[in-house]
Design an enzyme around this catalytic site. Structure first.
Site, mmCIF file in Angstrom:
data_model
loop_
_atom_site.group_PDB
_atom_site.id
_atom_site.type_symbol
_atom_site.label_atom_id
_atom_site.label_comp_id
_atom_site.label_asym_id
_atom_site.label_seq_id
_atom_site.Cartn_x
_atom_site.Cartn_y
_atom_site.Cartn_z
ATOM 1 N N ASP A 45 0.851 -1.196 0.000
ATOM 2 C CA ASP A 45 0.000 0.000 0.000
ATOM 3 C C ASP A 45 0.885 1.244 0.000
ATOM 4 O OD1 ASP A 45 -2.968 1.030 0.706
ATOM 5 O OD2 ASP A 45 -1.489 2.244 1.782
ATOM 6 N N TYR A 50 3.303 9.835 -0.724
ATOM 7 C CA TYR A 50 4.372 9.256 0.107
ATOM 8 C C TYR A 50 5.746 9.467 -0.533
ATOM 9 C CZ TYR A 50 0.492 6.636 2.337
ATOM 10 O OH TYR A 50 -0.685 6.271 2.955
ATOM 11 N N LYS A 75 -2.592 5.902 -4.517
ATOM 12 C CA LYS A 75 -3.708 6.820 -4.217
ATOM 13 C C LYS A 75 -3.554 8.158 -4.935
ATOM 14 C CE LYS A 75 -3.589 4.713 0.372
ATOM 15 N NZ LYS A 75 -2.194 4.611 0.813
ATOM 16 N N HIS A 108 -7.536 9.619 -2.091
ATOM 17 C CA HIS A 108 -6.855 9.575 -0.793
ATOM 18 C C HIS A 108 -7.686 10.202 0.345
ATOM 19 C CE1 HIS A 108 -2.483 9.269 0.832
ATOM 20 N NE2 HIS A 108 -3.335 9.135 1.817
HETATM 21 P P1 NAD Z 1 0.719 1.727 11.964
HETATM 22 O O1 NAD Z 1 -0.416 1.669 12.913
HETATM 23 O O2 NAD Z 1 1.012 0.601 11.040
HETATM 24 O O3 NAD Z 1 1.938 2.040 12.889
HETATM 25 C C1 NAD Z 1 3.228 2.125 12.456
HETATM 26 C C2 NAD Z 1 4.074 2.287 13.722
HETATM 27 O O4 NAD Z 1 3.996 1.073 14.483
HETATM 28 C C3 NAD Z 1 5.521 2.520 13.392
HETATM 29 O O5 NAD Z 1 5.991 3.503 14.269
HETATM 30 C C4 NAD Z 1 6.194 1.192 13.696
HETATM 31 O O6 NAD Z 1 7.463 1.371 14.192
HETATM 32 C C5 NAD Z 1 5.292 0.585 14.758
HETATM 33 N N1 NAD Z 1 5.280 -0.882 14.647
HETATM 34 C C6 NAD Z 1 5.049 -1.601 13.517
HETATM 35 N N2 NAD Z 1 5.119 -2.919 13.794
HETATM 36 C C7 NAD Z 1 5.403 -3.031 15.116
HETATM 37 C C8 NAD Z 1 5.599 -4.141 15.981
HETATM 38 N N3 NAD Z 1 5.512 -5.377 15.535
HETATM 39 N N4 NAD Z 1 5.868 -3.873 17.292
HETATM 40 C C9 NAD Z 1 5.928 -2.622 17.736
HETATM 41 N N5 NAD Z 1 5.747 -1.524 16.971
HETATM 42 C C10 NAD Z 1 5.497 -1.731 15.667
HETATM 43 O O7 NAD Z 1 0.560 3.102 11.143
HETATM 44 P P2 NAD Z 1 0.698 3.561 9.657
HETATM 45 O O8 NAD Z 1 2.004 3.209 9.059
HETATM 46 O O9 NAD Z 1 0.332 4.990 9.646
HETATM 47 O O10 NAD Z 1 -0.446 2.740 8.914
HETATM 48 C C11 NAD Z 1 -0.213 1.611 8.092
HETATM 49 C C12 NAD Z 1 -0.334 1.961 6.638
HETATM 50 O O11 NAD Z 1 -1.622 2.534 6.394
HETATM 51 C C13 NAD Z 1 0.612 3.049 6.142
HETATM 52 O O12 NAD Z 1 1.929 2.614 5.985
HETATM 53 C C14 NAD Z 1 -0.076 3.454 4.860
HETATM 54 O O13 NAD Z 1 0.173 2.494 3.847
HETATM 55 C C15 NAD Z 1 -1.537 3.430 5.285
HETATM 56 N N6 NAD Z 1 -2.017 4.772 5.712
HETATM 57 C C16 NAD Z 1 -2.997 5.354 4.977
HETATM 58 C C17 NAD Z 1 -3.484 6.601 5.327
HETATM 59 C C18 NAD Z 1 -4.567 7.215 4.512
HETATM 60 O O14 NAD Z 1 -4.889 8.405 4.712
HETATM 61 N N7 NAD Z 1 -5.169 6.502 3.593
HETATM 62 C C19 NAD Z 1 -2.961 7.276 6.435
HETATM 63 C C20 NAD Z 1 -1.965 6.669 7.177
HETATM 64 C C21 NAD Z 1 -1.514 5.409 6.821
#
Ligand code: NAD
Length: 275
Positions: A45, A50, A75, A108
């Site tokens: 994704d 990004y 997106k 998005h």
């Molecule tokens: P997330 O909830 O996946 O959190 C990421 C955080 O969690 C990072 O700081 C990482 O270090 C930590 N983490 C990951 N795995 C871990 C583990 N096993 N143990 C401990 N900590 C851990 O948040 P995100 O990256 O914002 O969301 C996931 C994906 O969603 C994004 O990468 C993106 O592709 C998508 N996204 C979309 C939108 C949108 O507006 N459509 C917005 C934000 C994110």
């Protein structure tokens, strides 16, 4: 580990677990996505905003994985909403990714003040008809935005990708999705690390009971709720940890104790306000 697929309302399917690359440094993206592909992820994704579509594309090309085994989402950014700009934006994304089509293209954010999301949705219908995206969907849409799309266009979005985690479970949007055949994709599934989700005693106790990590428990809760998730991490160890979700199961009591944590705890932007 086999990742289950969910059926989309257009007859296609989507792997329920993927890898997200929000805030993955463009220079590190190829290596990190290559790690994810090696571990077994087949769903990535990304988004134009990004700034790392090229790195995703390089990792795909280097992997040698057949294109039809991959599921790639990107997106349409807010500033590119509108008919002509949406058509130009998908072409730019495809060029950066080095692909002739993506599997899923999303608006998005609704950006209601721009009032271009209905027009943009019609452009996505044309993008799908042209074969540049196999499926099309939306992101950060509230029920009022979904209702407007339903009233003014012919296509129901395949997915709505929204902020969703135990403190912010989006009952209105998930119920609308359930009733209208729209799959919910949960972004920020781990709360983006912005509240101590993984240290909550209830989560830690469930993790201990299954000899799993708190992150695996929260991600497994999403899977059992029927959400698509794509947690992000730069660490190969955590990327592997987040992939190991399909050889254990939460009990109904554990599942409901996590569902009981709702507290309206949005950590990202308000879809009604972002423009
Ligand atoms: P997330 O909830 O996946 O959190 C990421 C955080 O969690 C990072 O700081 C990482 O270090 C930590 N983490 C990951 N795995 C871990 C583990 N096993 N143990 C401990 N900590 C851990 O948040 P995100 O990256 O914002 O969301 C996931 C994906 O969603 C994004 O990468 C993106 O592709 C998508 N996204 C979309 C939108 C949108 O507006 N459509 C917005 C934000 C994110």
């Amino acid at each position: 580990m086999t990742v289950p697929s969910l059926e989309l309302n257009d007859g296609r399917s989507i792997p329920q677990l993927g890898f997200g690359v929000f805030k993955v440094d463009p220079d590190a993206t190829e290596r990190i996505v290559s790690d994810a592909l090696e571990i077994g992820y087949r769903h990535i994704d990304t988004a134009a905003i990004y700034g790392n579509e090229e790195g995703v594309g390089r990792a795909i090309a280097a992997s040698g994985i057949p294109r039809d085994e991959l599921f790639i989402t990107t997106k349409l950014w807010n500033a590119d909403q509108g008919t002509d700009s949406a058509h130009a934006a998908i072409d730019t994304s495809l060029e950066k990714l080095g692909l002739d089509h993506v599997d899923l293209y999303l608006i998005h954010w609704p950006t209601p003040k721009r009032d271009l999301y209905v027009e943009s949705w019609k452009a996505l219908e044309q993008i799908r008809a042209a074969g540049k995206s196999t499926s099309i969907g939306v992101s950060n849409f509230l029920v009022e935005h979904l209702e407007r799309i339903a009233g003014e266009t012919d296509t129901v979005p395949a997915v709505n990708q929204i902020e969703l985690h135990p403190y912010h479970q989006r009952p209105a949007e998930t119920a609308y999705g359930h009733d209208h055949g729209i799959i919910t994709e949960a972004w920020g599934p781990l709360g983006q690390g912005k509240y101590p989700l993984l240290e909550l005693p209830e989560i830690v106790a469930i993790a201990d009971a299954h000899e799993r990590t708190p992150a695996q428990v929260v991600l497994r809760w999403h899977i059992q709720q029927g959400h698509v998730v794509f947690p992000k991490s730069n660490s190969r160890e955590r990327i592997a940890e987040n992939f190991a979700l399909f050889d254990f199961e939460l009990t109904p009591t554990e599942q409901s104790s996590i569902s009981a944590m709702e507290r309206g705890g949005r950590v990202g932007g308000d879809p009604a306000e972002i423009n």
